[in-house]
Design a protein around this motif. Structure first.
Motif, PDB file in Angstrom:
ATOM      1  N   GLU A 183      12.610   1.529 -28.027  1.00 34.51           N
ATOM      2  CA  GLU A 183      12.762   2.188 -26.556  1.00 34.51           C
ATOM      3  C   GLU A 183      11.407   2.298 -25.933  1.00 34.51           C
ATOM      4  O   GLU A 183      10.585   3.141 -26.635  1.00 34.51           O
ATOM      5  CB  GLU A 183      13.811   3.530 -27.034  1.00 34.51           C
ATOM      6  CG  GLU A 183      14.920   3.204 -27.464  1.00 34.51           C
ATOM      7  CD  GLU A 183      16.005   2.320 -26.449  1.00 34.51           C
ATOM      8  OE1 GLU A 183      15.772   2.343 -25.424  1.00 34.51           O
ATOM      9  OE2 GLU A 183      16.450   1.436 -27.225  1.00 34.51           O
ATOM     10  N   ASP A 184      11.326   1.797 -24.695  1.00 39.83           N
ATOM     11  CA  ASP A 184      10.134   2.054 -24.104  1.00 39.83           C
ATOM     12  C   ASP A 184      10.578   2.228 -22.475  1.00 39.83           C
ATOM     13  O   ASP A 184      11.600   1.668 -22.338  1.00 39.83           O
ATOM     14  CB  ASP A 184       9.105   1.296 -24.438  1.00 39.83           C
ATOM     15  CG  ASP A 184       9.359  -0.404 -24.185  1.00 39.83           C
ATOM     16  OD1 ASP A 184       9.280  -0.530 -22.714  1.00 39.83           O
ATOM     17  OD2 ASP A 184       9.337  -1.002 -24.760  1.00 39.83           O
ATOM     18  N   LYS A 185       9.700   2.675 -21.794  1.00 42.58           N
ATOM     19  CA  LYS A 185       9.880   2.297 -20.314  1.00 42.58           C
ATOM     20  C   LYS A 185       8.747   1.574 -19.730  1.00 42.58           C
ATOM     21  O   LYS A 185       7.385   1.740 -20.228  1.00 42.58           O
ATOM     22  CB  LYS A 185      10.265   3.672 -19.434  1.00 42.58           C
ATOM     23  CG  LYS A 185       9.309   4.611 -19.663  1.00 42.58           C
ATOM     24  CD  LYS A 185       9.582   5.931 -18.774  1.00 42.58           C
ATOM     25  CE  LYS A 185       8.517   7.021 -18.964  1.00 42.58           C
ATOM     26  NZ  LYS A 185       8.818   8.376 -18.335  1.00 42.58           N
ATOM     27  N   VAL A 186       8.733   0.842 -18.563  1.00 39.83           N
ATOM     28  CA  VAL A 186       7.552   0.201 -17.968  1.00 39.83           C
ATOM     29  C   VAL A 186       7.127   1.227 -16.705  1.00 39.83           C
ATOM     30  O   VAL A 186       7.947   1.775 -16.015  1.00 39.83           O
ATOM     31  CB  VAL A 186       8.195  -0.963 -17.263  1.00 39.83           C
ATOM     32  CG1 VAL A 186       7.250  -1.738 -16.406  1.00 39.83           C
ATOM     33  CG2 VAL A 186       8.639  -2.108 -18.428  1.00 39.83           C
ATOM     34  N   ILE A 187       5.650   1.364 -16.697  1.00 39.38           N
ATOM     35  CA  ILE A 187       5.074   2.422 -15.903  1.00 39.38           C
ATOM     36  C   ILE A 187       4.539   1.495 -14.657  1.00 39.38           C
ATOM     37  O   ILE A 187       4.893   1.968 -13.685  1.00 39.38           O
ATOM     38  CB  ILE A 187       4.066   3.223 -16.628  1.00 39.38           C
ATOM     39  CG1 ILE A 187       4.693   4.116 -17.677  1.00 39.38           C
ATOM     40  CG2 ILE A 187       3.466   4.118 -15.897  1.00 39.38           C
ATOM     41  CD1 ILE A 187       3.576   4.624 -18.827  1.00 39.38           C
ATOM     42  N   GLU A 188       4.014   0.172 -14.937  1.00 43.70           N
ATOM     43  CA  GLU A 188       3.379  -0.252 -13.983  1.00 43.70           C
ATOM     44  C   GLU A 188       3.358  -1.712 -14.254  1.00 43.70           C
ATOM     45  O   GLU A 188       3.364  -2.184 -15.428  1.00 43.70           O
ATOM     46  CB  GLU A 188       1.905   0.175 -13.841  1.00 43.70           C
ATOM     47  CG  GLU A 188       1.003  -0.547 -12.989  1.00 43.70           C
ATOM     48  CD  GLU A 188      -0.581  -0.178 -13.155  1.00 43.70           C
ATOM     49  OE1 GLU A 188      -1.207  -0.601 -12.239  1.00 43.70           O
ATOM     50  OE2 GLU A 188      -0.849   0.320 -14.244  1.00 43.70           O
ATOM     51  N   THR A 189       3.584  -2.571 -13.263  1.00 44.06           N
ATOM     52  CA  THR A 189       3.704  -4.053 -13.500  1.00 44.06           C
ATOM     53  C   THR A 189       2.522  -4.666 -12.470  1.00 44.06           C
ATOM     54  O   THR A 189       2.732  -4.246 -11.640  1.00 44.06           O
ATOM     55  CB  THR A 189       5.140  -4.577 -13.011  1.00 44.06           C
ATOM     56  OG1 THR A 189       6.045  -4.115 -14.158  1.00 44.06           O
ATOM     57  CG2 THR A 189       5.206  -6.132 -13.323  1.00 44.06           C
ATOM     58  N   ARG A 190       1.828  -5.676 -12.979  1.00 45.83           N
ATOM     59  CA  ARG A 190       1.071  -6.570 -12.022  1.00 45.83           C
ATOM     60  C   ARG A 190       0.974  -7.781 -12.423  1.00 45.83           C
ATOM     61  O   ARG A 190       0.966  -8.423 -13.745  1.00 45.83           O
ATOM     62  CB  ARG A 190      -0.458  -5.724 -12.242  1.00 45.83           C
ATOM     63  CG  ARG A 190      -0.604  -4.498 -11.763  1.00 45.83           C
ATOM     64  CD  ARG A 190      -2.195  -4.060 -11.687  1.00 45.83           C
ATOM     65  NE  ARG A 190      -2.417  -2.678 -11.265  1.00 45.83           N
ATOM     66  CZ  ARG A 190      -3.492  -2.170 -11.267  1.00 45.83           C
ATOM     67  NH1 ARG A 190      -4.720  -2.976 -11.767  1.00 45.83           N
ATOM     68  NH2 ARG A 190      -3.864  -1.061 -11.056  1.00 45.83           N
ATOM     69  N   VAL A 191       0.813  -8.542 -11.441  1.00 37.37           N
ATOM     70  CA  VAL A 191       0.661 -10.130 -11.553  1.00 37.37           C
ATOM     71  C   VAL A 191      -0.587 -10.359 -11.398  1.00 37.37           C
ATOM     72  O   VAL A 191      -1.577  -9.770 -10.683  1.00 37.37           O
ATOM     73  CB  VAL A 191       1.604 -10.794 -10.331  1.00 37.37           C
ATOM     74  CG1 VAL A 191       1.392 -12.169 -10.427  1.00 37.37           C
ATOM     75  CG2 VAL A 191       2.735 -10.267 -10.415  1.00 37.37           C
ATOM     76  N   SER A 192      -0.953 -11.383 -12.450  1.00 37.88           N
ATOM     77  CA  SER A 192      -2.506 -12.020 -12.656  1.00 37.88           C
ATOM     78  C   SER A 192      -3.001 -12.519 -11.326  1.00 37.88           C
ATOM     79  O   SER A 192      -1.797 -13.062 -10.572  1.00 37.88           O
ATOM     80  CB  SER A 192      -2.686 -12.850 -13.571  1.00 37.88           C
ATOM     81  OG  SER A 192      -2.116 -14.088 -13.565  1.00 37.88           O
ATOM     82  N   LYS A 193      -4.148 -12.833 -11.111  1.00 35.00           N
ATOM     83  CA  LYS A 193      -4.794 -13.307  -9.612  1.00 35.00           C
ATOM     84  C   LYS A 193      -4.132 -14.561  -9.672  1.00 35.00           C
ATOM     85  O   LYS A 193      -3.718 -15.067  -8.448  1.00 35.00           O
ATOM     86  CB  LYS A 193      -6.310 -13.372  -9.710  1.00 35.00           C
ATOM     87  CG  LYS A 193      -6.905 -12.014  -9.855  1.00 35.00           C
ATOM     88  CD  LYS A 193      -8.529 -12.272  -9.657  1.00 35.00           C
ATOM     89  CE  LYS A 193      -8.987 -10.663  -9.639  1.00 35.00           C
ATOM     90  NZ  LYS A 193     -10.579 -10.881  -9.779  1.00 35.00           N
ATOM     91  N   ASP A 194      -4.020 -15.601 -10.519  1.00 29.85           N
ATOM     92  CA  ASP A 194      -3.715 -17.047 -10.376  1.00 29.85           C
ATOM     93  C   ASP A 194      -2.098 -16.978 -10.532  1.00 29.85           C
ATOM     94  O   ASP A 194      -1.669 -17.986 -10.429  1.00 29.85           O
ATOM     95  CB  ASP A 194      -4.236 -17.825 -11.419  1.00 29.85           C
ATOM     96  CG  ASP A 194      -3.861 -17.499 -12.881  1.00 29.85           C
ATOM     97  OD1 ASP A 194      -3.292 -16.377 -13.207  1.00 29.85           O
ATOM     98  OD2 ASP A 194      -4.407 -18.222 -13.727  1.00 29.85           O
ATOM     99  N   GLY A 195      -1.441 -15.679 -10.805  1.00 30.87           N
ATOM    100  CA  GLY A 195      -0.056 -15.774 -10.889  1.00 30.87           C
ATOM    101  C   GLY A 195       0.696 -16.423 -12.188  1.00 30.87           C
ATOM    102  O   GLY A 195       1.714 -16.593 -12.275  1.00 30.87           O
ATOM    103  N   SER A 196      -0.173 -16.535 -13.214  1.00 29.95           N
ATOM    104  CA  SER A 196       0.185 -17.191 -14.558  1.00 29.95           C
ATOM    105  C   SER A 196       0.942 -16.113 -15.486  1.00 29.95           C
ATOM    106  O   SER A 196       1.462 -16.647 -16.375  1.00 29.95           O
ATOM    107  CB  SER A 196      -1.076 -17.939 -15.058  1.00 29.95           C
ATOM    108  OG  SER A 196      -1.977 -17.057 -15.486  1.00 29.95           O
ATOM    109  N   GLU A 197       0.424 -14.884 -15.116  1.00 34.69           N
ATOM    110  CA  GLU A 197       1.182 -13.905 -16.251  1.00 34.69           C
ATOM    111  C   GLU A 197       1.221 -12.594 -15.302  1.00 34.69           C
ATOM    112  O   GLU A 197       0.874 -12.415 -14.519  1.00 34.69           O
ATOM    113  CB  GLU A 197       0.107 -13.886 -17.278  1.00 34.69           C
ATOM    114  CG  GLU A 197      -1.178 -13.203 -17.096  1.00 34.69           C
ATOM    115  CD  GLU A 197      -1.914 -13.083 -18.627  1.00 34.69           C
ATOM    116  OE1 GLU A 197      -1.680 -13.767 -19.547  1.00 34.69           O
ATOM    117  OE2 GLU A 197      -3.165 -12.348 -18.458  1.00 34.69           O
TER     118      GLU A 197
END
Length: 178
Positions: free
Chosen positions: A10-24
């Motif tokens: 069990e965990d929770k997502v605190i922050e989500t970011r897309v890489s500069k090139d959008g690949s990850e």
């Protein structure tokens, strides 16, 4: 996602970011059990072909091998690491788009060569000497002659200094009558 510290699921997502090139996607997570934070990366799994080596062995495609080979070729040349990484990524993308299950290692090298040739001629010759596996000096000389025949604008001759008739060098040899 299983916590790397306490193995709780069990965990929770605190922050989500897309890489500069959008690949990850980078996700910062917090474990519900131990409250520690960790980072996960999410990327598309691409099905790259197997590479057929010159001795017939097959191994998984590895972009790092292209990068390593190019870094050796560009050693002490005015080529940045970013340029090498971008070139390797272009080659990887091209190979992936072919849709092959297997590809000869030589075919990968042949895709690197024109890009490296446009980037730096000395690095190109270094790389070509390995991938083209020249058997004798004639093959190598033909490749150099082909390079001399084109002008990429990437090779500037070193400036030549004008030599005056009177030398100001105190260590220069003196003629007998002086």
């Amino acid at each position: 996602m299983r916590c790397p510290f306490c193995a709780t699921d069990e965990d929770k997502v605190i922050e989500t970011r897309v890489s500069k090139d959008g690949s990850e996607i980078r996700r910062r997570r917090e474990c519900e059990g131990c409250k520690r934070r960790f980072t996960t990366y999410e990327r598309i799994e691409e099905s790259m072909p197997l590479v057929i080596k010159s001795d017939g062995r097959r191994e998984p495609f590895d972009r790092n091998k292209i990068v390593h080979g190019m870094q050796a070729a560009v050693a002490k040349r005015p080529v940045s690491r970013d340029q090498v990484m971008n070139l390797a990524q272009e080659v990887e993308r091209e190979i992936n788009e072919l849709g092959y299950n297997e590809i000869p290692a030589r075919a990968i090298g042949e895709r690197v060569l024109p890009r490296l040739r446009a980037l730096d001629q000395v690095a190109y010759v270094r790389f070509a000497s390995i991938y083209r596996d020249f058997r004798d000096l004639d093959g190598f000389a033909k490749e150099l002659d082909a390079l001399r025949g084109e002008d990429t604008g990437r090779h500037a001759a070193p400036p030549t200094e004008a030599v005056s008739e009177e030398s100001t060098d105190e260590h220069a040899p003196v003629a007998a009558g002086e």
